[in-house]
Design an enzyme around this catalytic site. Structure first.
Site, short mmCIF file in Angstrom:
data_model
loop_
_atom_site.label_atom_id
_atom_site.label_comp_id
_atom_site.label_asym_id
_atom_site.label_seq_id
_atom_site.Cartn_x
_atom_site.Cartn_y
_atom_site.Cartn_z
CE1 TYR A 1 -3.46 2.72 0.26
CE2 TYR A 1 -2.26 3.46 2.21
CZ TYR A 1 -3.21 3.68 1.23
OH TYR A 1 -3.92 4.86 1.22
N PRO B 1 -3.05 12.69 2.68
CG PRO B 1 -5.30 12.35 2.23
CD PRO B 1 -3.94 12.13 1.66
P1 NDP Z 1 -13.25 4.82 0.75
O1 NDP Z 1 -13.13 3.34 0.86
O2 NDP Z 1 -14.31 5.50 1.53
O3 NDP Z 1 -13.35 5.24 -0.79
C1 NDP Z 1 -12.60 4.59 -1.77
C2 NDP Z 1 -13.17 4.90 -3.12
O4 NDP Z 1 -12.37 4.28 -4.14
C3 NDP Z 1 -14.59 4.41 -3.29
O5 NDP Z 1 -15.36 5.43 -3.87
C4 NDP Z 1 -14.44 3.24 -4.22
O6 NDP Z 1 -15.57 3.17 -5.07
C5 NDP Z 1 -13.22 3.63 -5.04
N1 NDP Z 1 -12.61 2.48 -5.67
C6 NDP Z 1 -11.90 1.49 -5.10
N2 NDP Z 1 -11.55 0.57 -6.02
C7 NDP Z 1 -12.07 0.99 -7.21
C8 NDP Z 1 -12.05 0.50 -8.52
N3 NDP Z 1 -11.45 -0.66 -8.84
N4 NDP Z 1 -12.68 1.18 -9.49
C9 NDP Z 1 -13.30 2.34 -9.19
N5 NDP Z 1 -13.36 2.87 -7.97
C10 NDP Z 1 -12.74 2.21 -6.99
O7 NDP Z 1 -11.82 5.37 1.20
P2 NDP Z 1 -11.17 6.84 1.11
O8 NDP Z 1 -12.14 7.85 0.69
O9 NDP Z 1 -10.44 7.05 2.37
O10 NDP Z 1 -10.11 6.57 -0.04
C11 NDP Z 1 -9.93 7.46 -1.14
C12 NDP Z 1 -8.44 7.56 -1.42
O11 NDP Z 1 -7.81 8.15 -0.29
C13 NDP Z 1 -7.73 6.23 -1.66
O12 NDP Z 1 -6.83 6.40 -2.74
C14 NDP Z 1 -6.97 6.02 -0.35
O13 NDP Z 1 -5.81 5.23 -0.55
C15 NDP Z 1 -6.63 7.44 0.01
N6 NDP Z 1 -6.27 7.73 1.39
C16 NDP Z 1 -7.12 7.45 2.41
C17 NDP Z 1 -6.76 7.77 3.71
C18 NDP Z 1 -7.61 7.41 4.87
O14 NDP Z 1 -7.08 7.36 6.01
N7 NDP Z 1 -8.92 7.19 4.68
C19 NDP Z 1 -5.51 8.49 4.00
C20 NDP Z 1 -4.69 8.71 2.84
C21 NDP Z 1 -5.07 8.37 1.60
P3 NDP Z 1 -16.42 1.88 -5.45
O15 NDP Z 1 -16.03 0.78 -4.49
O16 NDP Z 1 -17.83 2.28 -5.34
O17 NDP Z 1 -16.03 1.63 -6.85
C1 8X3 Z 2 -4.10 5.92 4.53
C2 8X3 Z 2 -3.34 6.42 5.71
O1 8X3 Z 2 -1.75 5.78 7.55
O2 8X3 Z 2 -3.59 4.27 7.11
O3 8X3 Z 2 -3.38 6.15 3.37
O4 8X3 Z 2 -1.74 4.37 5.60
S1 8X3 Z 2 -2.58 5.14 6.51
#
Ligand code: NDP
Ligand code: 8X3
Length: 258
Positions: free
Chosen positions: A156, A186
């Site tokens: 990841y 983030p």
């Molecule tokens: P969520 O799980 O709430 O949202 C993830 C989103 O990604 C969903 O809308 C999902 O849509 C979409 N997704 C996943 N796989 C696919 C795919 N194969 N095709 C299309 N859409 C896809 O998590 P977050 O909002 O937290 O995540 C959003 C981004 O933020 C990610 O890249 C994550 O790595 C990143 N992030 C998150 C952090 C956290 O602590 N939450 C911190 C740092 C980064 P659906 O399943 O409906 O297709």
């Molecule tokens: C998501 C933040 O710290 O869980 O990207 O990897 S952490």
């Protein structure tokens, strides 16, 4: 006095619009009067956005890992949505927190396919049109996991390190074209992220945020909105944000048995 861009002039194409950071960003921009191309797999969630904002939202059901479908979908957007000038490549996920020698290869492949391949497909399918129009902005959701290691972060964190370097290299190519590039990095943010990481285990997901005030999707959406609203002569290359209760661990020293 800085004059920020009028959000009504923005058309945001956002992947991962069905949940968390992507959904909050779609709403933040739509609330400010922007048009939205909301991309994701879960049709019911996309329909909710459409119901809330009507003709200002166009929805696209798409698996970000499908290059041919991504190209086809982006090339065939109806006017005025085809004139998108912000692309938020946000769809992504973490699967598992096992050490590398115990992790599932299938999880690693899914993370690479989504967080790296899906992301570059989104970029390649959208950037040429924005360069041609001389105006645009690519925003990524990177992560603190792309900057700092932690146990179980293995692939990841590797995918998010890719996002960081790809964002910088993309900016190296696009500077001067009118298309900006920003990586949003983030830390602890409560969304469906941990439910996905722990395969629907709510107890494990809740434990991640227990006793803290994590950031929310809305907190991150505000950062995206800020970067995209800056006047066009400004490019914010990266924003890193952590929850107020999230710090750093010490180096782990693995000692010999006494
Ligand atoms: P969520 O799980 O709430 O949202 C993830 C989103 O990604 C969903 O809308 C999902 O849509 C979409 N997704 C996943 N796989 C696919 C795919 N194969 N095709 C299309 N859409 C896809 O998590 P977050 O909002 O937290 O995540 C959003 C981004 O933020 C990610 O890249 C994550 O790595 C990143 N992030 C998150 C952090 C956290 O602590 N939450 C911190 C740092 C980064 P659906 O399943 O409906 O297709
Ligand atoms: C998501 C933040 O710290 O869980 O990207 O990897 S952490």
């Amino acid at each position: 006095m800085v004059t920020m861009l009028d959000p009504k002039t923005l058309t945001l194409l956002v992947t991962g619009a069905t949940s968390g950071i992507g959904a909050a960003t779609a709403r933040r921009f739509a609330d400010a009067g922007a048009r939205i191309v909301a991309v994701g797999r879960r049709e019911d969630r996309l329909a909710e956005l459409k119901a809330a904002y009507g003709e200002r939202v166009h929805t696209v059901i798409l698996d970000a890992r499908d290059w041919a479908a991504t190209q086809q979908a982006f090339e065939n957007l109806p006017a005025p949505f085809d004139a998108y000038n912000v692309v938020f490549a946000n769809a992504g996920l973490a699967l598992g927190l096992e050490p590398a020698h115990e992790a599932k290869m299938e999880d690693w492949q899914t993370m690479v396919d989504t967080n790296i391949n899906g992301l570059i497909y989104t970029v390649r399918a959208s950037v040429p049109a924005m360069v041609k129009r001389g105006e645009g902005h690519v925003v990524f959701t990177g992560s603190v996991a792309g900057d700092y290691p932690y146990p179980g972060g293995n692939v990841y964190g590797g995918t998010k390190a890719f996002v960081k370097q790809f964002a910088l290299n993309l900016w190296a190519d696009l500077a001067g074209t009118g298309v900006r590039v920003t990586n949003i990095e983030p830390g602890l943010t409560e969304t469906e992220f941990s439910m996905v990481r722990f395969a629907g285990d709510k107890g494990a997901a809740d434990k991640v945020y227990a006793g803290t005030a994590p950031m929310t999707g809305e907190d991150i959406a505000e950062q995206v909105f800020f970067a995209c609203s800056m006047p066009r002569h400004v490019n914010i290359t990266r924003i890193q944000a952590m929850a107020g209760q999230q710090g750093f661990g010490p180096f782990a020293i693995k000692r010999n048995p006494a």
